[in-house]
Design a protein around this motif. Structure first.
Motif, short mmCIF file in Angstrom:
data_model
loop_
_atom_site.label_atom_id
_atom_site.label_comp_id
_atom_site.label_asym_id
_atom_site.label_seq_id
_atom_site.Cartn_x
_atom_site.Cartn_y
_atom_site.Cartn_z
N ASP A 1 -2.41 -8.00 -1.58
CA ASP A 1 -2.34 -8.18 -0.13
C ASP A 1 -1.15 -7.34 0.33
O ASP A 1 -0.42 -6.82 -0.50
N PRO A 2 -0.92 -7.20 1.65
CA PRO A 2 0.13 -6.28 2.11
C PRO A 2 1.51 -6.55 1.49
O PRO A 2 2.35 -5.66 1.47
N HIS A 3 1.71 -7.75 0.99
CA HIS A 3 3.03 -8.04 0.43
C HIS A 3 3.00 -8.35 -1.06
O HIS A 3 3.97 -8.87 -1.59
N THR A 4 1.90 -8.06 -1.71
CA THR A 4 1.82 -8.30 -3.15
C THR A 4 1.26 -7.07 -3.86
O THR A 4 0.19 -6.57 -3.50
N LEU A 5 2.01 -6.60 -4.84
CA LEU A 5 1.58 -5.44 -5.60
C LEU A 5 1.38 -5.88 -7.04
O LEU A 5 2.25 -6.53 -7.62
N VAL A 6 0.23 -5.50 -7.63
CA VAL A 6 -0.02 -5.86 -9.02
C VAL A 6 -0.11 -4.58 -9.85
O VAL A 6 -0.88 -3.67 -9.53
N ILE A 7 0.70 -4.51 -10.89
CA ILE A 7 0.69 -3.33 -11.75
C ILE A 7 0.25 -3.74 -13.15
O ILE A 7 0.77 -4.70 -13.72
N THR A 8 -0.73 -3.03 -13.67
CA THR A 8 -1.20 -3.28 -15.03
C THR A 8 -0.73 -2.13 -15.91
O THR A 8 -0.87 -0.96 -15.53
N THR A 9 -0.16 -2.48 -17.07
CA THR A 9 0.29 -1.41 -17.97
C THR A 9 -0.68 -1.27 -19.14
O THR A 9 -1.42 -2.20 -19.46
N LYS A 10 -0.63 -0.09 -19.77
CA LYS A 10 -1.55 0.19 -20.87
C LYS A 10 -1.22 -0.69 -22.08
O LYS A 10 -2.09 -1.11 -22.82
N ALA A 11 0.08 -0.90 -22.29
CA ALA A 11 0.53 -1.77 -23.37
C ALA A 11 1.69 -2.56 -22.80
O ALA A 11 2.22 -2.18 -21.76
N PRO A 12 2.09 -3.66 -23.43
CA PRO A 12 3.24 -4.39 -22.90
C PRO A 12 4.44 -3.45 -22.73
O PRO A 12 4.75 -2.69 -23.64
N ASP B 1 0.82 -1.20 0.00
CA ASP B 1 0.00 0.00 0.00
C ASP B 1 0.87 1.26 0.00
O ASP B 1 0.53 2.26 -0.64
N ASP B 2 1.99 1.22 0.72
CA ASP B 2 2.90 2.37 0.71
C ASP B 2 3.40 2.64 -0.71
O ASP B 2 3.54 3.78 -1.14
N ILE B 3 3.65 1.54 -1.43
CA ILE B 3 4.18 1.68 -2.78
C ILE B 3 3.11 2.27 -3.71
O ILE B 3 3.38 3.20 -4.47
N ALA B 4 1.90 1.74 -3.58
CA ALA B 4 0.80 2.27 -4.40
C ALA B 4 0.63 3.76 -4.12
O ALA B 4 0.47 4.58 -5.04
N PHE B 5 0.69 4.12 -2.83
CA PHE B 5 0.55 5.53 -2.46
C PHE B 5 1.66 6.38 -3.10
O PHE B 5 1.42 7.45 -3.63
N SER B 6 2.91 5.85 -3.04
CA SER B 6 4.05 6.61 -3.56
C SER B 6 3.90 6.88 -5.04
O SER B 6 4.26 7.95 -5.54
N TYR B 7 3.39 5.90 -5.79
CA TYR B 7 3.26 6.07 -7.24
C TYR B 7 2.20 7.11 -7.57
O TYR B 7 2.30 7.83 -8.55
N GLN B 8 1.22 7.19 -6.69
CA GLN B 8 0.19 8.19 -6.89
C GLN B 8 0.74 9.56 -6.51
O GLN B 8 0.58 10.55 -7.24
N ARG B 9 1.48 9.61 -5.41
CA ARG B 9 2.04 10.89 -4.95
C ARG B 9 3.07 11.42 -5.96
O ARG B 9 3.12 12.63 -6.22
N ALA B 10 3.88 10.52 -6.54
CA ALA B 10 4.93 10.95 -7.47
C ALA B 10 4.35 11.74 -8.64
O ALA B 10 5.04 12.52 -9.28
N GLN B 11 3.07 11.52 -8.93
CA GLN B 11 2.47 12.19 -10.08
C GLN B 11 1.74 13.46 -9.68
O GLN B 11 1.21 14.16 -10.54
N SER B 12 1.70 13.75 -8.37
CA SER B 12 0.87 14.88 -7.96
C SER B 12 1.48 15.69 -6.82
O SER B 12 0.76 16.34 -6.08
N VAL C 1 2.78 8.57 6.90
CA VAL C 1 3.39 9.89 7.11
C VAL C 1 3.20 10.77 5.88
O VAL C 1 2.86 11.94 5.97
N GLY C 2 3.40 10.15 4.70
CA GLY C 2 3.41 10.92 3.47
C GLY C 2 2.08 11.55 3.11
O GLY C 2 2.04 12.58 2.43
N GLN C 3 1.00 10.92 3.55
CA GLN C 3 -0.33 11.39 3.17
C GLN C 3 -0.56 12.86 3.52
O GLN C 3 -1.15 13.60 2.75
N THR C 4 -0.06 13.26 4.69
CA THR C 4 -0.31 14.63 5.12
C THR C 4 0.94 15.49 5.00
O THR C 4 0.92 16.67 5.33
N ALA C 5 2.05 14.89 4.54
CA ALA C 5 3.32 15.63 4.56
C ALA C 5 3.49 16.48 3.31
O ALA C 5 3.14 16.07 2.21
N THR C 6 4.07 17.66 3.49
CA THR C 6 4.42 18.50 2.36
C THR C 6 5.92 18.39 2.14
O THR C 6 6.64 17.81 2.95
#
Lengths: 523, 324
Positions: free
Chosen positions: A135-146, A102-113, A164-169
């Protein structure tokens, strides 16, 4: 000025070192400016180097070893467009919380905004359609094209914690308030424009860090970096000035670590058909037709340059000769194009054949400080070209002025330094070789506006090819296309050069990044 | 006095408005910040997006008006590069430069005045000639080179003093200062000497010339005839009268040192505002450049004010003029 320093450095070589450091502390003097400690604010070299100490990415790309596990201990494709990453159990934040998918998913979203970001990380996530936490230890990423390059791209995005990152500037990261980290080193303090202090992180999942404390100091001026090393203010410096290399190598109190690098310096001839005041006849009248559009002229210019002489005398061994955009022994290097024969008389013949027996006048534009040695190199190139009848002038301009003109394709001959940060050939193809196409986001730094459909096609095919051998073959073909065309004129690859106390050992880490992890005590 | 002060402030405001216009236009003419700020692999769409994000797609007069509008409310904008308020950024770096400049100016008084006085009082002595000749070196040697020489001698060869950085600091009045620690002084000594070299020479020259000019004047001879001690004549009559040009020049010098100590700062990796402004100009970081120049203009105005007040203290004639 640096030459004078070198002379002094040599005389100082016989003198015993001034200060000595604490045995287990490391002080680094580095050159690249840092814009923030927030690892997701700006995609700048200095910011990358700092982030690698605190916020490991999901995978890591190493100069020695290639792609290695990071926060993910393994990954696999479940389909050409789906990737599954297994996150380590042992990874924890410095506040004791576990690192989760979940931290990783959050980071990828934050990196864009991230608010206020001017050099966003989102280009690394361009192919990503969806990020899911299975699950907490499995991340699945789908890409638009291979996208076979997804892991390489993800190695440049640093993972911060959601809690921490959610509210941090960005300010919270800079002040240390949000510096809950999970890398080999933990944050102590940050003084903007001066230094970053860190200490070993004992809860790090990877091999224990070498140093108890690290002081990471910004010393922009190359002569000042050398002086700081010689006086014992720091234990290691990066980006050693070319004029200091020889003297430092002779100095018994210093060890120089020089490794082949990825960054290439390239000339981009203009393919603009309109007459330009920078390409004229010998009397100074703009030519009706741009001679650079003729492949024979480009070939003549290419073979007139004595690259060995430039590497040897201008760069004093600080570079390796380039005959294509990737250096030897990298993914996509084409050994068939390992040499460009120097042949001024053939060059003259080609010019005559193209209808310019007396040559013409040309101006090269070079940014003043952006790329080391760029003005000197351009001067050398200008002399080689003048010898075959193409009277060449060099115009050195500040980068801020230069880049506006280059973007508008105003120059006859522009120069670009390209980092090849992904360590493989398609990165340069995307930004500096592909046909300039704003809609597709291709060729954004193709300042000469070179365009060849064969290259564009190769890029598209390489981008979807999962088989490494096949992908490499496609990139090698692309080298053939561009170099037969002389679409660009590669000059050299910069070496990565560090210097340290003699009792330390410095190995390359990731491209030209400078980090404490690359330094150990010599056995 | 009050009217004079108000006049001064009005003048300063005019200068600030004119300067902000010139800088704004100048920065715009150089190029587009987006081209420099973007990562090298950014696409054309990223570029357009950033230009819109920074508001650079609007007409220039609109950009200026919105800058001026927020500036009047005390908001000078956020740095494009560092993403922190420009004023915060400058105030973080300014103390480092401030203490360096003040130390350098102090050195120039501490060394320059006595040496100049000596050279002026005893112009025929060999030491005086040495001082005068030596001051030529201070004028003519390039700062960059002297800085490296100092580092090579005192840091590399003898290993007495550190070559770079700022050392330990103490937090006081909302800023970090290194003049309060011994380690800080050790770091500050070489850059301060480097910065002061030119100023020491200047002060020696000014003092010497002043002394030579004043000594043969009637009031000095009269004082001597009165049987005053030599020390008193020098301190009360000679020195005091040559102070006015000295204070003027030192004031100007202090201002320009604070604003443009960049060469020394970069050789000694001193994290001051000179380095910041140079980087910001190169990156076309307009908010920082604007804010910096505003701060510098304000500083110059304040320094000039202090100099004028010093005149009044030093010279009774100016006092009378003002009250008349």
């Amino acid at each position: 000025m640096t030459t004078r320093l070198s002379t002094l450095a040599l005389s100082a070589a016989l003198i015993v070192a001034g200060g000595t450091a604490w045995a287990e502390d490391l002080r680094i003097g580095f050159a690249d400016p840092v814009s923030a400690i927030d690892p997701e604010l700006n995609n700048y070299a200095g910011d990358h180097s700092v982030a690698q100490h605190f916020f490991p990415a999901i995978v890591a790309q190493k100069t020695i070893g290639g792609m290695v596990p990071g926060l993910a201990e393994s990954w696999k494709n479940t389909s050409p467009t789906t990737w599954e990453f297994k996150i380590r159990d042992k990874a924890v934040w410095t506040d004791g919380q576990p690192v989760t998918a979940d931290d990783i998913a959050f980071s990828y979203q934050r990196a864009q905004s991230v608010p206020g970001s001017v050099a966003s990380f989102k280009s690394f996530l361009r192919s990503v359609a969806k990020v899911e936490v299975k699950d907490p230890h499995t991340l699945v990423i789908t890409t638009k094209a291979p996208d076979p390059l997804l892991p390489i791209n993800l190695s440049s995005i640093y993972v911060v914690s959601r809690h921490v990152g959610q509210t941090a500037t960005t300010d919270d990261y800079n002040s240390g308030k949000a510096m809950v980290t999970d890398g080999p080193y933990a944050f102590v303090s940050y003084t903007p424009g001066d230094r970053i202090e860190m200490k070993r992180n004992d809860t790090y999942w990877g091999p224990k860090a070498q140093w108890d404390k690290v002081s990471y100091r910004y010393i922009a001026n190359p002569a000042a970096r050398t002086a700081a090393l010689l006086s014992g203010d720091v234990d290691m410096i990066d980006k050693v000035s070319f004029s200091d290399i020889e003297k430092l190598e002779k100095n018994p109190r210093v060890k120089v670590w020089s490794y082949p690098g990825l960054r290439v310096l390239i000339l981009q001839p203009s393919f603009n058909p309109a007459p330009s005041k920078f390409i004229t006849d010998k009397a100074g009248k703009p030519l009706d037709k741009n001679p650079l559009l003729d492949v024979r002229v480009r070939k003549a210019l290419n073979m007139a340059i004595n690259r060995d002489a430039i590497a040897d005398r201008v760069a004093r061994g600080g570079v390796t000769v380039a005959t294509q955009w990737m250096p030897a022994d990298t993914f996509g290097y084409n050994p068939d194009y390992a040499k460009i024969a120097v042949d001024p008389s053939k060059a003259k013949a080609l010019l005559a054949e193209a209808g310019y027996p007396d040559g013409f006048k040309l101006t090269i534009h070079v940014p003043g400080e952006r790329y080391p040695l760029a003005p000197e190199t351009a001067q050398a190139v200008a002399q080689f070209w003048t010898r075959i009848g193409v009277e060449t002038q060099v115009e050195v301009v500040p980068f801020s002025v230069y880049v506006s003109g280059a973007n508008k394709n105003e120059y006859a001959m522009s120069m670009i330094g390209w980092g090849n940060g992904t360590g493989e050939g398609t990165y340069a193809m995307t930004s500096i070789l592909a046909t300039n196409d704003p809609a597709k986001g291709l060729g954004a730094s193709n300042w000469g506006r070179y365009g060849n459909p064969k290259l564009d096609d190769a890029l598209a095919r390489a981008g979807a090819e999962f088989d490494d051998a096949k992908r490499e073959a496609i990139i090698k073909d692309a080298v053939k296309v561009v170099m037969d065309d002389v679409g660009v004129i590669p000059l050299y690859h910069y070496k990565n050069i560090w210097a340290s106390r003699p009792d330390l050992k410095v190995v390359p880490w990731n491209s030209d990044r400078t980090v404490a992890m690359q330094v150990s005590k010599a056995k | 006095m009050l009217g004079w002060l108000l006049q001064r402030v009005a003048q300063a405001l005019l200068v600030i408005v004119a300067m902000s216009l010139v800088v704004f236009l100048g920065m715009h003419a150089i190029g587009n910040p987006a081209d420099i700020l973007l990562a090298p692999d950014a696409t054309q769409a990223d570029r357009a997006e950033l230009i819109a994000q920074l508001g650079l797609d609007r007409p220039l007069w609109q950009q200026y008006l919105s800058f001026a509008g927020s500036a009047l409310q005390g908001d000078l904008g956020r740095s494009f590069v560092y993403n922190v308020p420009a004023v915060t950024l400058i105030l973080q770096r300014l103390p480092a430069t401030l203490e360096l400049a003040i130390a350098a100016t102090a050195f120039s008084v501490i060394f320059g005045v006595p040496l100049g006085l000596y050279a002026g009082l005893y112009p025929e002595r060999r030491l005086s000639k040495l001082i005068t000749t030596g001051s030529i070196l201070g004028f003519s040697l390039p700062t960059f080179w002297v800085g490296l020489l100092l580092i090579m001698t005192f840091s590399v060869y003898f290993g007495w003093l550190p070559a770079s950085g700022r050392g330990e600091t103490v937090h006081l009045l909302g800023a970090d200062w290194s003049f309060l620690t011994l380690n800080g002084w050790r770091h500050m000594l070489l850059p301060a000497i480097n910065l002061s070299l030119f100023k020491v020479s200047l002060v020696i020259r000014l003092t010497r010339a002043g002394v030579r000019e004043v000594l043969p004047l009637d009031y000095v001879r009269f004082a001597r005839a009165k049987g005053l001690r030599r020390g008193r004549i020098v301190m009360m009559h000679v020195l005091r009268n040559i102070m006015i040009p000295l204070v003027t020049v030192l004031g100007l010098e202090l201002g320009s040192t604070i604003a443009f100590a960049v060469v020394t700062e970069s050789i000694f990796a001193w994290p001051g505002s000179g380095k910041l402004i140079l980087d910001s100009i190169n990156a076309l970081d307009r908010p920082v450049v604007m804010a910096y120049l505003l701060v510098v203009v304000t500083l110059f105005v304040v320094i000039n004010l202090v100099v004028d007040i010093l005149y009044r203290i030093l010279d009774p004639r100016v006092r009378e003029e003002a009250s008349a």
